[in-house]
Design an enzyme around this catalytic site. Sequence first.
Site, PDB file in Angstrom:
ATOM      1  N   GLY A 187      -2.926  38.479 -23.029  1.00 19.21           N
ATOM      2  CA  GLY A 187      -3.936  37.962 -22.119  1.00 19.21           C
ATOM      3  C   GLY A 187      -3.591  36.621 -21.516  1.00 19.21           C
ATOM      4  N   GLY A 188      -2.286  36.283 -21.518  1.00 18.09           N
ATOM      5  CA  GLY A 188      -1.843  35.028 -20.932  1.00 18.09           C
ATOM      6  C   GLY A 188      -1.393  35.211 -19.493  1.00 18.09           C
ATOM      7  CE1 TYR A 189       4.193  32.751 -17.478  1.00 18.90           C
ATOM      8  CE2 TYR A 189       3.243  31.910 -19.508  1.00 18.90           C
ATOM      9  CZ  TYR A 189       4.353  32.216 -18.741  1.00 18.90           C
ATOM     10  OH  TYR A 189       5.616  31.994 -19.245  1.00 18.90           O
TER      11      TYR A 189
ATOM     12  CD  GLU B  40       2.112  35.179 -12.636  1.00 15.56           C
ATOM     13  OE1 GLU B  40       1.922  34.000 -12.282  1.00 15.56           O
ATOM     14  OE2 GLU B  40       3.247  35.678 -12.754  1.00 15.56           O
TER      15      GLU B  40
ATOM     16  CG  HIS C   4       7.452  23.460 -12.205  1.00 16.40           C
ATOM     17  ND1 HIS C   4       6.928  24.717 -12.140  1.00 16.40           N
ATOM     18  CD2 HIS C   4       6.523  22.717 -12.851  1.00 16.40           C
ATOM     19  CE1 HIS C   4       5.734  24.738 -12.706  1.00 16.40           C
ATOM     20  NE2 HIS C   4       5.471  23.538 -13.160  1.00 16.40           N
TER      21      HIS C   4
ATOM     22  CG  HIS D  50     -13.866  20.526  10.132  1.00 15.82           C
ATOM     23  ND1 HIS D  50     -14.632  20.971   9.073  1.00 15.82           N
ATOM     24  CD2 HIS D  50     -14.418  21.057  11.260  1.00 15.82           C
ATOM     25  CE1 HIS D  50     -15.599  21.731   9.542  1.00 15.82           C
ATOM     26  NE2 HIS D  50     -15.498  21.810  10.866  1.00 15.82           N
TER      27      HIS D  50
END
EC number: 1.8.1.15
Length: 465
Positions: free
Chosen positions: A185-187, A191, A319, A444
């Site tokens: 249930g992690g990244y 994904e 990274h 904006h």
Amino acid sequence: MTNPTHYDVIIIGSGSGNSLPGPEFDDKSIALIEENPQFGGTCLNAGCIPTKMYVVAADTAASAANSERLGIHTTFEGADWPAIVDRVFGHRVDVISRSGEEYRRGEECPNITLYNGHAEFIGPKTLTTSIDGEPATITGDTILIAAGSRPFIPQVILDSGVPFHTNEDIMRLPEQPKTLTILGGGYIAMEFAHVFQSLGTHVRIVNRSPFMRHLDKDIHDRFNALAAPRYETHVGRTVASASHDDSGVTLTLDDGSTLTSDALLVATGRVANGDRLNLDATGIEMHDDHRIKVDEYGRTTCEGVWAIGDVSSPHMLKHVANAELRAVRHNLLNDDLVKLPHDHVPSAVFTYPQIASVGLTEQQARDEGYEVTTKIQSYGDVAYGWALEDSTSAVKLIADKKTAKLLGAHYMGPQAATLIQQMITVISFGLDLRDVARREYWIHPALAEVTENAILGLDFEFPPV
């Protein structure tokens, strides 16, 4: 044993470690060791890069299937899985991997010898490996260990003998499975859940705790509320046993229920490869989780041996490995050592919805004694959010009430990994959020206005000047 070949520098791993040789090392003899047939490391071949290429396809499919809220009628009619595999690997990833290996083997790198066998220490700064099956023993004055990590496989799965996939091979399946059970249930799990569900696979997820448990509680709760109806979820469950037959892989859970799917993806985390190098032979110490022990500059407990990336870092992120490599390169070339850059490490999860975080959660900030001010800003409260008809996405900012310094930023929604970059700058340079809110323009109606409004919603001890 034949006389070993000596090198000025030995690099174990062709991921971030492959970035060490540059013009400054042209006069050095270098051995580069990579045992994986895919040259270039996990990020290139089985991680960050190919998964995000699949995510873009999944995002497009999900948008097509959910466009009615915008008053348009599009449908998702299925994925050409072999074409996606060919686009990602045949036309991109494998081409880059091959060219990288050919470059290191070629005349452009006359001072580099590429070994493609497994590396193990057999003595102080002495390694065994091989070239194309021919055994070799090498020594080095300086050694950089960048050997990465591998998927963690629960013992119940290993003992069962069932076929399973990990991130290392799931993207190269010859056919898209109609049903897929994901364990974890992690990244990584979330994904791939997004990728396969969006492309038409029925996804079942088994995890012993709610998904993405490391997130700030408000973001965590919102994400789990969205995941529950999207996938077939079995939260709070563990696997008691597993079996397989012609109908697929069957997991029997701890409550006695069973799940059968065409394929099983194990995404229960990763473990450092420090235990695969026979480090005792050269006096290098490890943590209990197999990460190599390094000091604040990247030095191991053996003089002249350094380590970076997943094999040693507390942050298994590309990274971070790249940043550690830059620090170690500096330290190898200079007397004024710099520390490994582990402050304010950001992360992003390219699931659905996208998630990005930097800094502390609210609970962590309170536990550290800060007087906290927080703001949860919905995407749907700004103009671009109206255009998206977004009713679920949000940003949460956590700041020091006294100093107006950012302590943490957490995004969940479209462009989260891009939107957070500005907050990474704010927290890294210690900017005053009162200045950030009013001493720059916010375009904006760009989605960045959700960040502007979140900052303006924080309650500081002193107002902006």
